[in-house]
Design an enzyme around this catalytic site. Structure first.
Site, PDB file in Angstrom:
ATOM      1  N   HIS A   1     -40.273 -12.843  39.786  1.00  0.00           N
ATOM      2  CA  HIS A   1     -40.545 -11.561  39.326  1.00  0.00           C
ATOM      3  C   HIS A   1     -40.441 -10.515  40.253  1.00  0.00           C
ATOM      4  O   HIS A   1     -40.167  -9.249  40.038  1.00  0.00           O
ATOM      5  CB  HIS A   1     -41.647 -11.473  38.431  1.00  0.00           C
ATOM      6  CG  HIS A   1     -42.942 -12.036  39.094  1.00  0.00           C
ATOM      7  ND1 HIS A   1     -43.005 -13.315  39.073  1.00  0.00           N
ATOM      8  CD2 HIS A   1     -43.995 -11.397  39.898  1.00  0.00           C
ATOM      9  CE1 HIS A   1     -44.259 -13.680  39.885  1.00  0.00           C
ATOM     10  NE2 HIS A   1     -44.722 -12.468  40.244  1.00  0.00           N
TER      11      HIS A   1
ATOM     12  N   SER B   1     -41.891 -11.809  49.317  1.00  0.00           N
ATOM     13  CA  SER B   1     -41.719 -11.906  50.832  1.00  0.00           C
ATOM     14  C   SER B   1     -40.390 -12.559  51.140  1.00  0.00           C
ATOM     15  O   SER B   1     -39.948 -12.596  52.192  1.00  0.00           O
ATOM     16  CB  SER B   1     -42.967 -12.671  51.239  1.00  0.00           C
ATOM     17  OG  SER B   1     -43.206 -13.952  50.868  1.00  0.00           O
TER      18      SER B   1
ATOM     19  N   GLU C   1     -39.496 -18.844  48.363  1.00  0.00           N
ATOM     20  CA  GLU C   1     -38.407 -18.834  47.714  1.00  0.00           C
ATOM     21  C   GLU C   1     -37.537 -19.663  48.505  1.00  0.00           C
ATOM     22  O   GLU C   1     -36.794 -20.647  48.386  1.00  0.00           O
ATOM     23  CB  GLU C   1     -37.492 -17.690  47.379  1.00  0.00           C
ATOM     24  CG  GLU C   1     -38.213 -16.958  46.215  1.00  0.00           C
ATOM     25  CD  GLU C   1     -39.682 -16.356  46.317  1.00  0.00           C
ATOM     26  OE1 GLU C   1     -40.454 -16.125  45.563  1.00  0.00           O
ATOM     27  OE2 GLU C   1     -39.922 -16.015  47.763  1.00  0.00           O
TER      28      GLU C   1
ATOM     29  N   HIS D   1     -25.461 -19.584  64.063  1.00  0.00           N
ATOM     30  CA  HIS D   1     -26.294 -20.660  64.831  1.00  0.00           C
ATOM     31  C   HIS D   1     -26.567 -21.766  63.947  1.00  0.00           C
ATOM     32  O   HIS D   1     -26.490 -22.693  64.439  1.00  0.00           O
ATOM     33  CB  HIS D   1     -27.195 -20.169  65.857  1.00  0.00           C
ATOM     34  CG  HIS D   1     -26.867 -19.512  67.154  1.00  0.00           C
ATOM     35  ND1 HIS D   1     -27.637 -19.190  68.050  1.00  0.00           N
ATOM     36  CD2 HIS D   1     -25.656 -19.076  67.334  1.00  0.00           C
ATOM     37  CE1 HIS D   1     -26.826 -18.573  68.928  1.00  0.00           C
ATOM     38  NE2 HIS D   1     -25.849 -18.564  68.583  1.00  0.00           N
ATOM     39  N   ASN D   2     -27.003 -21.602  62.729  1.00  0.00           N
ATOM     40  CA  ASN D   2     -27.338 -22.470  61.792  1.00  0.00           C
ATOM     41  C   ASN D   2     -26.727 -22.751  60.861  1.00  0.00           C
ATOM     42  O   ASN D   2     -27.198 -23.817  59.764  1.00  0.00           O
ATOM     43  CB  ASN D   2     -28.912 -21.852  61.516  1.00  0.00           C
ATOM     44  CG  ASN D   2     -29.972 -21.590  62.655  1.00  0.00           C
ATOM     45  OD1 ASN D   2     -30.240 -20.693  62.635  1.00  0.00           O
ATOM     46  ND2 ASN D   2     -30.165 -22.894  63.358  1.00  0.00           N
TER      47      ASN D   2
ATOM     48  N   ARG E   1     -40.327  -7.251  48.498  1.00  0.00           N
ATOM     49  CA  ARG E   1     -41.318  -6.213  48.791  1.00  0.00           C
ATOM     50  C   ARG E   1     -41.256  -5.870  50.241  1.00  0.00           C
ATOM     51  O   ARG E   1     -42.214  -5.240  50.785  1.00  0.00           O
ATOM     52  CB  ARG E   1     -42.542  -6.764  48.479  1.00  0.00           C
ATOM     53  CG  ARG E   1     -43.149  -7.079  47.126  1.00  0.00           C
ATOM     54  CD  ARG E   1     -44.102  -7.805  46.726  1.00  0.00           C
ATOM     55  NE  ARG E   1     -44.386  -7.552  45.330  1.00  0.00           N
ATOM     56  CZ  ARG E   1     -44.781  -8.524  44.537  1.00  0.00           C
ATOM     57  NH1 ARG E   1     -45.719  -9.471  45.318  1.00  0.00           N
ATOM     58  NH2 ARG E   1     -45.463  -8.488  43.143  1.00  0.00           N
TER      59      ARG E   1
ATOM     60  N   ARG F   1     -22.005 -26.467  70.238  1.00  0.00           N
ATOM     61  CA  ARG F   1     -23.272 -26.882  70.534  1.00  0.00           C
ATOM     62  C   ARG F   1     -24.098 -26.737  69.457  1.00  0.00           C
ATOM     63  O   ARG F   1     -25.035 -27.358  69.304  1.00  0.00           O
ATOM     64  CB  ARG F   1     -24.113 -26.495  71.897  1.00  0.00           C
ATOM     65  CG  ARG F   1     -24.437 -24.971  71.727  1.00  0.00           C
ATOM     66  CD  ARG F   1     -24.785 -24.453  73.017  1.00  0.00           C
ATOM     67  NE  ARG F   1     -25.636 -23.219  72.958  1.00  0.00           N
ATOM     68  CZ  ARG F   1     -24.924 -21.863  72.909  1.00  0.00           C
ATOM     69  NH1 ARG F   1     -23.438 -21.851  72.835  1.00  0.00           N
ATOM     70  NH2 ARG F   1     -25.514 -20.992  72.613  1.00  0.00           N
TER      71      ARG F   1
END
Length: 148
Positions: free
Chosen positions: A10, A68, A72, A99-100, A110, A133
Site C-alpha cells: 500500500h 522504504s 520488499e 556488478h551484481n 516514501r 570478475r
C-alpha cells in the site's frame, strides 16, 4: 523493450501506479501484480510473485515497491534465483546491474519521488551486467542458495 513484473504494498502503490504508466508509455510490457489500492496489505507474497515471474522467464526483470523498499527486497530475495537490489539513488541502480546482475529493483515510495524513480528505473534498465570478475561473485552468491 522489456517485459517487467511489478508489485507493491500500500505504501508503494502510488509510485507503482506512476511507474506502470511511465513504463507502458516507453513501450515496455508491464505485468502489474498488485496491490491495486492504498488499503493496507501484506507485501511478501506480492514481491515473491514478482520474483517468481522473473525466475520463470515470464518477465525480463522486476520492480518491487514499498514505503522504504527494505522488506520488499527481502521478500523478493527469498525466491531462488532472484537478485533484488534496494536502489534509492542512481549510483546503486547502476552498480546493482553492472556488478551484481540484479534482476529485481526495489525502491521506497516514501524515499524517492516520481522523477527520481523514473531515472532509477531508466538507469537500471539501461545498465548491462559487466561480467568478468563480477560473474565469479554472482556465481558464488547463486551457489549459496543451494545451502538452503
Amino acid at each position: 523493450m522489456a517485459r517487467i513484473a511489478i508489485g507493491s504494498d500500500h505504501a508503494g502503490y502510488d509510485l507503482k501506479a506512476h511507474l506502470v504508466e511511465f513504463l507502458t508509455q516507453h513501450g515496455h510490457e508491464v505485468d502489474d501484480q498488485g496491490t491495486h489500492s492504498t488499503e493496507s496489505v501484506d507485501y511478501p507474497e506480492i514481491c515473491a510473485g514478482v520474483g517468481r515471474s522473473v525466475v520463470a522467464g515470464d518477465a525480463d526483470w522486476g520492480i518491487v515497491l514499498g514505503g522504504s523498499g527494505q522488506g520488499e527486497q527481502l521478500a523478493a530475495n527469498k525466491v531462488r534465483g532472484v537478485r533484488a537490489a534496494l536502489c534509492n539513488c542512481l549510483y546503486t541502480a547502476g552498480m546493482a546491474r553492472l556488478h551484481n546482475d540484479a534482476n529485481v529493483l526495489s525502491m521506497g515510495g516514501r524515499v524517492v519521488g516520481t522523477g527520481l524513480a523514473e531515472a532509477i528505473v531508466t538507469t537500471f534498465a539501461a545498465t548491462e551486467f559487466e561480467g568478468g570478475r563480477h560473474q565469479r561473485r554472482v556465481d558464488q552468491i547463486t551457489a549459496l542458495e543451494s545451502n538452503f
